[in-house]
Design an enzyme around this catalytic site. Sequence first.
Site, PDB file in Angstrom:
ATOM      1  N   LYS A  54       0.834  -1.212   0.000  1.00 52.62           N
ATOM      2  CA  LYS A  54       0.000   0.000   0.000  1.00 52.62           C
ATOM      3  C   LYS A  54       0.865   1.257   0.000  1.00 52.62           C
ATOM      4  O   LYS A  54       0.586   2.210  -0.723  1.00 52.62           O
ATOM      5  CB  LYS A  54      -0.933   0.009   1.218  1.00 52.62           C
ATOM      6  CG  LYS A  54      -2.111  -0.942   1.065  1.00 52.62           C
ATOM      7  CD  LYS A  54      -2.857  -1.150   2.374  1.00 52.62           C
ATOM      8  CE  LYS A  54      -3.890  -2.262   2.228  1.00 52.62           C
ATOM      9  NZ  LYS A  54      -4.466  -2.687   3.498  1.00 52.62           N
ATOM     10  N   GLN A  98      -4.125  -0.857   9.727  1.00 59.02           N
ATOM     11  CA  GLN A  98      -4.166  -2.229   9.208  1.00 59.02           C
ATOM     12  C   GLN A  98      -4.767  -3.173  10.254  1.00 59.02           C
ATOM     13  O   GLN A  98      -4.335  -3.192  11.405  1.00 59.02           O
ATOM     14  CB  GLN A  98      -2.736  -2.670   8.829  1.00 59.02           C
ATOM     15  CG  GLN A  98      -2.659  -4.021   8.182  1.00 59.02           C
ATOM     16  CD  GLN A  98      -3.344  -4.090   6.812  1.00 59.02           C
ATOM     17  OE1 GLN A  98      -3.183  -3.196   5.988  1.00 59.02           O
ATOM     18  NE2 GLN A  98      -4.121  -5.131   6.585  1.00 59.02           N
ATOM     19  N   ASP A 121     -10.657   3.598   4.237  1.00 61.10           N
ATOM     20  CA  ASP A 121     -11.026   2.182   4.181  1.00 61.10           C
ATOM     21  C   ASP A 121     -12.551   2.031   4.105  1.00 61.10           C
ATOM     22  O   ASP A 121     -13.059   1.024   3.636  1.00 61.10           O
ATOM     23  CB  ASP A 121     -10.535   1.469   5.462  1.00 61.10           C
ATOM     24  CG  ASP A 121      -9.411   0.481   5.179  1.00 61.10           C
ATOM     25  OD1 ASP A 121      -9.247   0.104   4.010  1.00 61.10           O
ATOM     26  OD2 ASP A 121      -8.716   0.106   6.136  1.00 61.10           O
TER      27      ASP A 121
END
Length: 297
Positions: A54, A98, A121
């Site tokens: 990412k 994460q 997200d």
Amino acid sequence: MTATIIDGKAIAARLSQSIADAAKRLTAEHGVEPGLAVVLVGDNPASEIYVRSKTAKTAAVNMRSSFYKLPATAPEAELLELVERLNQDPTVHGILVQLPLPPQIDSRKVIEAIAPAKDVDGFHPLTAGLLSTGLPGIVPCTPLACIMLAKHVHKSLAGLEAIVIGRSNIVGKPLAQLLLIENATVTIAHSKTRDLPEVCRRGDIVFAAVGRPEMVTGDWIKPGATVIDVGINRVPAEDGKSKIVGDVDYAGVAEVAGAVTPVPGGVGPMTIACLMLNTLTAACAQAGLAPPEIRTP
Ligand code: NAP
């Protein structure tokens, strides 16, 4: 029948190019360089790989990437404090923590601490609420990736029977909401669904987001249907190492389906491209600008 392979890697590369061009224009014309902050807690090897890809991708699409790593023993308060610092930082337009987090940290609390405007997200309850009421807002990356891949095969999803296997807050539920927006007829299946193979055989499109290696087999699929495989499962390989497989028995399904996504190389790369898209969109919104014009891949 031998299915067409939906090349998620190539489609993601085209989407990323369009995002990179738009990010460059945003910086040149408005002095806004989109910034994504990625936070990792602990040393989970799979998470390390995701986070690395990412951050590398962020730089490749002309955005600023920042990375924060906390030890596996970090107390919840330390992570919440970092999130708050990132919420206040004007150079950060998107925040990604994460998952999974170590047991001493309540993921729900952390997700709710992220400023909704920076929730790239798309996991914040406010973001979920906007999506389910059909209001504009950030769309979670993996479901967005699934819709883009499905629309690569079907110009319109209106009226199609869509079967979503899995009802998680991060994939199954938001995906079902997006399919409703696209006017598909949606069935959400889960571990208590009766006769899942029969339910799947109704599907013009089947989305598998289960977390069970190669569970969906060819005899579950209506001939000519489109199959989008969200699963990422690490299993032992013949050479004694390990390999990644999806939730779909790719070889068997490819003989029956009209189109299918491979794993790896399907939903995965598109999810990362959609994360970049969300960061760019969030940067525009925070600068009071219209959403970026992105060519559909
Ligand atoms: P999750 O939270 O574990 O949810 C799994 C869902 O599958 C649950 O709703 C569960 O039903 C259902 N399920 C489990 N066993 C089943 C069975 N035998 N029959 C029917 N349904 C069953 O998983 P997730 O986070 O949604 O992720 C799903 C998969 O997608 C995983 O492989 C994950 O690694 C992958 N993933 C990939 C990406 C990507 O970028 N490609 C992103 C996110 C996730 P219940 O609700 O009844 O328990």
